[in-house]
Design a protein around this motif. Structure first.
Motif, PDB file in Angstrom:
ATOM      1  N   THR A   1      -3.070   2.593  -8.182  1.00  0.00           N
ATOM      2  CA  THR A   1      -1.916   1.715  -8.369  1.00  0.00           C
ATOM      3  C   THR A   1      -2.189   0.332  -7.792  1.00  0.00           C
ATOM      4  O   THR A   1      -1.839  -0.687  -8.388  1.00  0.00           O
TER       5      THR A   1
ATOM      6  N   TRP B   1      -4.490  -1.501 -10.154  1.00  0.00           N
ATOM      7  CA  TRP B   1      -3.746  -1.962 -11.336  1.00  0.00           C
ATOM      8  C   TRP B   1      -2.951  -3.225 -11.021  1.00  0.00           C
ATOM      9  O   TRP B   1      -2.905  -4.159 -11.817  1.00  0.00           O
ATOM     10  N   ASP B   2      -2.308  -3.255  -9.850  1.00  0.00           N
ATOM     11  CA  ASP B   2      -1.408  -4.354  -9.505  1.00  0.00           C
ATOM     12  C   ASP B   2      -2.127  -5.582  -8.969  1.00  0.00           C
ATOM     13  O   ASP B   2      -1.530  -6.657  -8.885  1.00  0.00           O
TER      14      ASP B   2
END
Length: 255
Positions: free
Chosen positions: A7, A10-11
């Motif tokens: 995550t 991704w961010d």
């Protein structure tokens, strides 16, 4: 697989392209502490990249400080030592910093152009687009003395493009048009040439938004043909006007 690490990757705006793809692959292998040990071949196969590309990206990530690699050896059944897969450590703290800073690892220029503030908004105006369709107020070429506007004012003062129409029944050669004709040094009789041009336009059902400009261009063509074929063959030229292949008329932009 570490959803937590994946995550963050991704961010993070610090990764893009193959770099982000490889980071996501490592996060897929890693635990929540960012530890993983896939082989180069496994990463290359999973990312559909070449070994050389994977190795170059891993080296880049190491130089950026987000990843470190520990070389390992293993002992075979025969007792010899050989290379084992590297042990990779994704540094979670560095990864978190990329989320907070909202930037890349690479040094940036001192200019604020195109850089984002902590709130996500650009610190300065974006670079001008090279696509003319993106320009809100494109520059307009000035009209020359002999050019004629192809638009007319509206009630609000704005201009709108005039639509093409058939030749008006009351179309006549005005004094100003005859003066222009005389200034060109044309040899054909203006009334005779105009009548032949009118017949040609009506026969083809031609439509223009500026019939004066169409007439001027028609007169140029008529006299050009007459000059090329000789004054004694003017009648043949007039016949040619009536069976034009479609190139007869005003220049592009008046159609």
């Amino acid at each position: 697989m570490s959803i937590k690490v994946m995550t963050m990757v991704w961010d993070s705006p610090a990764f893009s392209g193959n770099t982000k793809l490889i980071m996501l692959c490592l996060a897929d292998y890693a635990n929540d502490e960012g530890l993983c040990w896939p082989s180069i071949d496994s990463v290359a196969r999973k990312c559909s990249l070449s070994r050389s590309t994977v190795k170059a990206q891993l080296k880049k990530l190491g130089e950026q400080g987000v990843l470190s690699a520990q070389r390992r050896k293993k002992t075979t059944e025969e007792g010899t030592k050989t290379n084992d897969t590297n042990l990779y450590q994704i540094h979670i703290s560095v990864l978190k910093n990329t989320l907070e800073e909202g930037g890349e690892f690479n040094p940036r220029s001192k200019s604020d152009l195109g850089q984002n503030s902590a709130g996500g908004r650009s610190k300065s105006d974006p670079k001008p687009s090279l696509d003319p369709s993106d320009i809100k107020d494109p520059p307009k070429a000035p009209l020359s003395e002999n050019s004629e506007s192809n638009s007319e004012p509206t009630a609000e003062g704005k201009k709108r493009k005039r639509s093409a129409v058939s030749l008006p029944d009351d179309f006549t050669v005005t004094d100003a048009m005859q003066q222009w004709y005389a200034e060109q040094g044309f040899t054909l009789n203006v009334q005779a040439a105009t009548q032949q041009w009118r017949d040609a336009m009506l026969a083809r059902g031609q439509k223009y938004s500026d019939w004066i400009a169409a007439w001027r261009n028609g007169m140029r063509n008529a006299n050009k043909w007459a000059s090329e074929r000789g004054g004694s063959q003017q009648q043949s030229m007039f016949s040619r006007m009536g069976r034009s292949d479609g190139n007869y008329g005003p220049p592009e932009g008046y159609r």
